[in-house]
Design a protein around this motif. Sequence first.
Motif, PDB file in Angstrom:
ATOM      1  N   LEU A  64     -17.784  -7.827 -31.478  1.00 39.61           N
ATOM      2  CA  LEU A  64     -19.028  -7.216 -31.012  1.00 39.61           C
ATOM      3  C   LEU A  64     -18.772  -5.853 -30.385  1.00 39.61           C
ATOM      4  O   LEU A  64     -19.522  -4.902 -30.614  1.00 39.61           O
ATOM      5  CB  LEU A  64     -19.708  -8.137 -29.993  1.00 39.61           C
ATOM      6  N   GLN A  65     -17.716  -5.750 -29.605  1.00 36.57           N
ATOM      7  CA  GLN A  65     -17.404  -4.484 -28.950  1.00 36.57           C
ATOM      8  C   GLN A  65     -17.043  -3.412 -29.973  1.00 36.57           C
ATOM      9  O   GLN A  65     -17.348  -2.231 -29.781  1.00 36.57           O
ATOM     10  CB  GLN A  65     -16.249  -4.686 -27.965  1.00 36.57           C
ATOM     11  N   ALA A  66     -16.392  -3.827 -31.072  1.00 38.89           N
ATOM     12  CA  ALA A  66     -16.047  -2.862 -32.118  1.00 38.89           C
ATOM     13  C   ALA A  66     -17.283  -2.424 -32.896  1.00 38.89           C
ATOM     14  O   ALA A  66     -17.415  -1.249 -33.256  1.00 38.89           O
ATOM     15  CB  ALA A  66     -15.012  -3.470 -33.066  1.00 38.89           C
ATOM     16  N   LEU A  67     -18.200  -3.356 -33.151  1.00 38.29           N
ATOM     17  CA  LEU A  67     -19.400  -3.035 -33.915  1.00 38.29           C
ATOM     18  C   LEU A  67     -20.451  -2.328 -33.071  1.00 38.29           C
ATOM     19  O   LEU A  67     -21.168  -1.434 -33.565  1.00 38.29           O
ATOM     20  CB  LEU A  67     -19.996  -4.310 -34.524  1.00 38.29           C
ATOM     21  N   GLN A  68     -20.556  -2.726 -31.818  1.00 37.02           N
ATOM     22  CA  GLN A  68     -21.529  -2.136 -30.897  1.00 37.02           C
ATOM     23  C   GLN A  68     -20.809  -1.733 -29.609  1.00 37.02           C
ATOM     24  O   GLN A  68     -20.732  -2.527 -28.672  1.00 37.02           O
ATOM     25  CB  GLN A  68     -22.660  -3.128 -30.588  1.00 37.02           C
ATOM     26  N   PRO A  69     -20.266  -0.532 -29.557  1.00 35.58           N
ATOM     27  CA  PRO A  69     -19.573  -0.086 -28.341  1.00 35.58           C
ATOM     28  C   PRO A  69     -20.478  -0.186 -27.115  1.00 35.58           C
ATOM     29  O   PRO A  69     -21.701  -0.092 -27.218  1.00 35.58           O
ATOM     30  CB  PRO A  69     -19.208   1.364 -28.661  1.00 35.58           C
TER      31      PRO A  69
ATOM     32  N   SER B 101     -20.986  -2.822 -25.423  1.00 33.16           N
ATOM     33  CA  SER B 101     -21.679  -4.112 -25.344  1.00 33.16           C
ATOM     34  C   SER B 101     -21.389  -4.822 -24.027  1.00 33.16           C
ATOM     35  O   SER B 101     -22.168  -5.661 -23.590  1.00 33.16           O
ATOM     36  CB  SER B 101     -21.261  -5.013 -26.513  1.00 33.16           C
ATOM     37  N   PHE B 102     -20.250  -4.470 -23.404  1.00 33.81           N
ATOM     38  CA  PHE B 102     -19.844  -5.120 -22.162  1.00 33.81           C
ATOM     39  C   PHE B 102     -19.504  -4.052 -21.128  1.00 33.81           C
ATOM     40  O   PHE B 102     -18.755  -3.114 -21.406  1.00 33.81           O
ATOM     41  CB  PHE B 102     -18.619  -6.021 -22.402  1.00 33.81           C
ATOM     42  N   LEU B 103     -20.067  -4.204 -19.948  1.00 29.97           N
ATOM     43  CA  LEU B 103     -19.780  -3.314 -18.838  1.00 29.97           C
ATOM     44  C   LEU B 103     -18.983  -4.068 -17.774  1.00 29.97           C
ATOM     45  O   LEU B 103     -18.937  -5.294 -17.774  1.00 29.97           O
ATOM     46  CB  LEU B 103     -21.072  -2.762 -18.235  1.00 29.97           C
ATOM     47  N   ALA B 104     -18.379  -3.305 -16.860  1.00 33.00           N
ATOM     48  CA  ALA B 104     -17.611  -3.913 -15.771  1.00 33.00           C
ATOM     49  C   ALA B 104     -17.738  -3.062 -14.527  1.00 33.00           C
ATOM     50  O   ALA B 104     -18.187  -1.909 -14.585  1.00 33.00           O
ATOM     51  CB  ALA B 104     -16.142  -4.064 -16.173  1.00 33.00           C
ATOM     52  N   ALA B 105     -17.340  -3.631 -13.395  1.00 29.69           N
ATOM     53  CA  ALA B 105     -17.458  -2.904 -12.134  1.00 29.69           C
ATOM     54  C   ALA B 105     -16.510  -1.713 -12.097  1.00 29.69           C
ATOM     55  O   ALA B 105     -16.819  -0.681 -11.502  1.00 29.69           O
ATOM     56  CB  ALA B 105     -17.169  -3.859 -10.978  1.00 29.69           C
ATOM     57  N   VAL B 106     -15.330  -1.834 -12.735  1.00 32.65           N
ATOM     58  CA  VAL B 106     -14.342  -0.762 -12.759  1.00 32.65           C
ATOM     59  C   VAL B 106     -14.416  -0.052 -14.109  1.00 32.65           C
ATOM     60  O   VAL B 106     -14.299  -0.696 -15.152  1.00 32.65           O
ATOM     61  CB  VAL B 106     -12.926  -1.320 -12.525  1.00 32.65           C
ATOM     62  N   ASP B 107     -14.614   1.278 -14.084  1.00 36.32           N
ATOM     63  CA  ASP B 107     -14.684   2.082 -15.311  1.00 36.32           C
ATOM     64  C   ASP B 107     -15.678   1.463 -16.290  1.00 36.32           C
ATOM     65  O   ASP B 107     -15.304   1.013 -17.379  1.00 36.32           O
ATOM     66  CB  ASP B 107     -13.292   2.170 -15.942  1.00 36.32           C
ATOM     67  N   PRO B 108     -16.956   1.453 -15.945  1.00 31.63           N
ATOM     68  CA  PRO B 108     -17.955   0.687 -16.702  1.00 31.63           C
ATOM     69  C   PRO B 108     -18.055   1.042 -18.175  1.00 31.63           C
ATOM     70  O   PRO B 108     -18.239   0.155 -19.014  1.00 31.63           O
ATOM     71  CB  PRO B 108     -19.272   1.016 -15.972  1.00 31.63           C
ATOM     72  N   GLN B 109     -17.943   2.310 -18.545  1.00 31.27           N
ATOM     73  CA  GLN B 109     -18.175   2.726 -19.926  1.00 31.27           C
ATOM     74  C   GLN B 109     -16.959   2.552 -20.836  1.00 31.27           C
ATOM     75  O   GLN B 109     -17.082   2.708 -22.044  1.00 31.27           O
ATOM     76  CB  GLN B 109     -18.618   4.195 -19.950  1.00 31.27           C
ATOM     77  N   ALA B 110     -15.800   2.248 -20.282  1.00 30.20           N
ATOM     78  CA  ALA B 110     -14.596   2.095 -21.097  1.00 30.20           C
ATOM     79  C   ALA B 110     -14.654   0.793 -21.891  1.00 30.20           C
ATOM     80  O   ALA B 110     -15.290  -0.180 -21.466  1.00 30.20           O
ATOM     81  CB  ALA B 110     -13.359   2.102 -20.210  1.00 30.20           C
ATOM     82  N   PRO B 111     -13.995   0.759 -23.064  1.00 31.55           N
ATOM     83  CA  PRO B 111     -13.913  -0.513 -23.800  1.00 31.55           C
ATOM     84  C   PRO B 111     -13.175  -1.560 -22.983  1.00 31.55           C
ATOM     85  O   PRO B 111     -12.192  -1.264 -22.315  1.00 31.55           O
ATOM     86  CB  PRO B 111     -13.118  -0.136 -25.067  1.00 31.55           C
ATOM     87  N   ARG B 112     -13.674  -2.743 -23.000  1.00 34.10           N
ATOM     88  CA  ARG B 112     -13.059  -3.821 -22.238  1.00 34.10           C
ATOM     89  C   ARG B 112     -11.804  -4.318 -22.938  1.00 34.10           C
ATOM     90  O   ARG B 112     -11.757  -4.449 -24.169  1.00 34.10           O
ATOM     91  CB  ARG B 112     -14.048  -4.986 -22.067  1.00 34.10           C
ATOM     92  N   SER B 113     -10.772  -4.583 -22.163  1.00 30.39           N
ATOM     93  CA  SER B 113      -9.502  -5.046 -22.713  1.00 30.39           C
ATOM     94  C   SER B 113      -9.616  -6.511 -23.136  1.00 30.39           C
ATOM     95  O   SER B 113     -10.578  -7.212 -22.792  1.00 30.39           O
ATOM     96  CB  SER B 113      -8.392  -4.898 -21.672  1.00 30.39           C
ATOM     97  N   TRP B 114      -8.588  -6.973 -23.875  1.00 31.13           N
ATOM     98  CA  TRP B 114      -8.574  -8.372 -24.291  1.00 31.13           C
ATOM     99  C   TRP B 114      -8.558  -9.301 -23.077  1.00 31.13           C
ATOM    100  O   TRP B 114      -9.247 -10.324 -23.057  1.00 31.13           O
ATOM    101  CB  TRP B 114      -7.344  -8.646 -25.164  1.00 31.13           C
ATOM    102  N   THR B 115      -7.799  -8.951 -22.052  1.00 35.27           N
ATOM    103  CA  THR B 115      -7.731  -9.791 -20.854  1.00 35.27           C
ATOM    104  C   THR B 115      -9.104  -9.914 -20.196  1.00 35.27           C
ATOM    105  O   THR B 115      -9.495 -11.001 -19.755  1.00 35.27           O
ATOM    106  CB  THR B 115      -6.715  -9.207 -19.854  1.00 35.27           C
ATOM    107  N   GLU B 116      -9.838  -8.814 -20.126  1.00 36.56           N
ATOM    108  CA  GLU B 116     -11.174  -8.848 -19.528  1.00 36.56           C
ATOM    109  C   GLU B 116     -12.125  -9.717 -20.341  1.00 36.56           C
ATOM    110  O   GLU B 116     -12.913 -10.493 -19.785  1.00 36.56           O
ATOM    111  CB  GLU B 116     -11.723  -7.430 -19.408  1.00 36.56           C
ATOM    112  N   LEU B 117     -12.076  -9.580 -21.661  1.00 35.61           N
ATOM    113  CA  LEU B 117     -12.977 -10.362 -22.509  1.00 35.61           C
ATOM    114  C   LEU B 117     -12.606 -11.847 -22.481  1.00 35.61           C
ATOM    115  O   LEU B 117     -13.485 -12.710 -22.535  1.00 35.61           O
ATOM    116  CB  LEU B 117     -12.930  -9.835 -23.943  1.00 35.61           C
TER     117      LEU B 117
END
Length: 220
Positions: free
Chosen positions: A144-149, A151-167
């Motif tokens: 999903l993150q690859a198809l729709q950048p 798609s997931f936000l986070a408290a730290v660096d919200p706009q960056a792609p989320r890592s595998w560990t985060e997902l």
Amino acid sequence: MGPLRFLVLTRRHPSAILLVVQLAGLVLYPLLEGTRAGPLALGAFGIVVLTMTTRMVRSTPGLTWISVCIALPAIALLVLQAVWDMRWLLPWSAALEALFYFYAVGSLIAYMLGDMRATTDELFAAGATFTLLAWAFAHVFVVLQALQPASFLAAVDPQAPRSWTELLFLSFALLSSTGIGDVIPVRPLARAMASLEMFTGVIYLAAVVSRLIGLTLQRR
């Protein structure tokens, strides 16, 4: 533990070995993810997990040839990413891995529901199935993150792609219904998949785990 005793243990409780490997991955991934050799090491570990899961399917009512047909292309894509740094293959390998893990989950559930007694290996299989579900949905989130950048936000660096560990952390939080934490699905499709995972976690605990616990108490 000698090699012979370890071999006997893997034959008697293959689900326990798979569960230990999956839990070891939870610790290894964050340690290796940011290193230079991380992609190669993580790719190798992914191959090990796929191989062990294929072996586990052989002990269940699932068809081994189906798991092999899904696992082999996934392993090939993981090798290409790890050795030649072909990152653009990530969504394809993640999709195959998600499909593979979902099939393994179905095979393990059929194995656990196949009789009216709860063996020790079936209890280990309950834990292994839970981790496989979490990994499967984490791979779905990667796609999903690859198809729709974004798609997931986070408290730290919200706009960056989320890592595998985060997902993977998000997946475990959703599947166990303990809360989303600091990683949040924001796009409609991401939220739909998150809702589906929460539903899956509740149904799995209510229908499969509770049955095994009931059979264990009945036997005692």
